[in-house]
Design an enzyme around this catalytic site. Sequence first.
Site, mmCIF file in Angstrom:
data_model
loop_
_atom_site.group_PDB
_atom_site.id
_atom_site.type_symbol
_atom_site.label_atom_id
_atom_site.label_comp_id
_atom_site.label_asym_id
_atom_site.label_seq_id
_atom_site.Cartn_x
_atom_site.Cartn_y
_atom_site.Cartn_z
ATOM 1 N N GLY A 9 6.504 -10.907 38.299
ATOM 2 C CA GLY A 9 5.910 -11.380 39.552
ATOM 3 C C GLY A 9 5.396 -10.259 40.436
ATOM 4 O O GLY A 9 4.732 -10.517 41.448
ATOM 5 N N PRO A 13 -1.901 -3.592 43.560
ATOM 6 C CA PRO A 13 -3.270 -3.641 44.092
ATOM 7 C C PRO A 13 -4.217 -2.839 43.189
ATOM 8 O O PRO A 13 -3.863 -1.753 42.716
ATOM 9 C CB PRO A 13 -3.138 -2.994 45.474
ATOM 10 N N GLY A 16 -6.302 1.963 44.209
ATOM 11 C CA GLY A 16 -5.244 2.850 44.675
ATOM 12 C C GLY A 16 -5.827 4.187 45.085
ATOM 13 O O GLY A 16 -6.966 4.521 44.723
ATOM 14 N N LEU A 17 -5.040 4.950 45.824
ATOM 15 C CA LEU A 17 -5.478 6.301 46.201
ATOM 16 C C LEU A 17 -5.005 7.283 45.139
ATOM 17 O O LEU A 17 -3.797 7.404 44.892
ATOM 18 C CB LEU A 17 -4.877 6.699 47.553
ATOM 19 N N GLY A 18 -5.942 7.979 44.499
ATOM 20 C CA GLY A 18 -5.580 9.039 43.566
ATOM 21 C C GLY A 18 -5.231 10.301 44.335
ATOM 22 O O GLY A 18 -5.820 10.575 45.394
ATOM 23 N N TYR A 48 0.582 17.422 39.887
ATOM 24 C CA TYR A 48 -0.408 17.575 40.952
ATOM 25 C C TYR A 48 0.111 18.523 42.048
ATOM 26 O O TYR A 48 -0.633 18.891 42.959
ATOM 27 C CB TYR A 48 -0.795 16.221 41.564
ATOM 28 N N LYS A 77 4.441 10.076 37.247
ATOM 29 C CA LYS A 77 4.323 10.323 35.804
ATOM 30 C C LYS A 77 5.269 11.435 35.354
ATOM 31 O O LYS A 77 5.533 12.368 36.115
ATOM 32 C CB LYS A 77 2.878 10.720 35.463
ATOM 33 N N HIS A 110 2.794 10.982 31.009
ATOM 34 C CA HIS A 110 1.470 11.439 31.468
ATOM 35 C C HIS A 110 0.510 11.680 30.308
ATOM 36 O O HIS A 110 -0.675 11.340 30.403
ATOM 37 C CB HIS A 110 1.640 12.709 32.310
HETATM 38 C C1 1BO Z 1 -3.982 17.054 34.403
HETATM 39 C C2 1BO Z 1 -3.921 15.685 35.012
HETATM 40 C C3 1BO Z 1 -4.927 14.715 34.540
HETATM 41 C C4 1BO Z 1 -5.023 13.434 35.297
HETATM 42 O O1 1BO Z 1 -3.814 12.835 35.612
#
Ligand code: 1BO
Length: 317
Positions: A9, A13, A16-18, A48, A77, A110
């Site tokens: 359930g 959304p 999304g914001l990357g 990141y 991830k 990832h």
């Molecule tokens: C190296 C990261 C690629 C996109 O998640």
Amino acid sequence: MQSISFANGDEMPMVGLGTWKSPPGEVYKAVKTALEAGYRHVDCAPIYKNEHEVGNALRDSFDAGTASREDVWVTSKLWNDNHHPDNVRPALEQTLDDLQLDALDLYLIHWPVALTHGVDFPESPDDFVSPEEVPLTDTWAAMEALKEDGLVRHIGVSNFSVPTLQLILDEGEVRPEMNQVEMHPYLPQPDLVSFAKSQNIPITAYSPLGSGDRPDAMKADDEPTLMANPTINEIADAHGVSPAHVLLQWGLNRGTAVIPKSTTPAHIEDNLAAADLDLSTDELQTIDTLDQNYRYLAGAAWTMEGSPYTQADLWGE
Ligand code: 1BO
């Protein structure tokens, strides 16, 4: 906002914001701006190098009443150096600590590539761990345990091809609940989309705008610039919107979630508004003809000479 529904359930959304490439010092404001603009989905990853700042922005937004934790979908991830089952839970705990959350909505492997613990990006073949040493299925079993223990609500994968998805489907107890891949009109991956649909695995498209802000070292000299494509620009002009609107709506129309990255307030707001654009069937079909099977992120770092991984292993092509 359209959303992707899960068996329990939950709703994710579709815009999304990357946060990949959002520098520390800017990502805090980007996340706050996005939540104020109405985003309820933030995509993160420890590689990141900005999860702590994303966490500060989430905490301050929740404290300010901009949004509540229950209403914001947070994905992160597992990085490639933590595939060994013993490392999976500590890696998630670090991410939860940085994001200042008790649990994630979605946790993804990832890449289907394992590196030596402590290595972000390989510099020599010694930095890789082969699939025989740490099978993806062992990593997946550790991900399943996180879900079982309530530390993540859903588990999935990223950068998986049809064969690597099939491996998890064949060997896993829990089916992958997401595959996040590079996807845009130059790389629409129709076979992957149709396989995922047949298996009820939703797709999130990363780099939906063509990832023009990648570091130069990651760019090919002759790579095509998606945002400058004349067809995309003509359609955008006809609707009086940005090329980004057209690209994002094309992705949404295919049933894929999109996670455009921006740290510019006007772009953050503009990207969200793409959900309201109506493209005609003719326009969508014209965009479909732009397929070049072109990857901006071919994963070349994972397939260097001497690596146990090949491009064919990665993409199943
Ligand atoms: C190296 C990261 C690629 C996109 O998640």
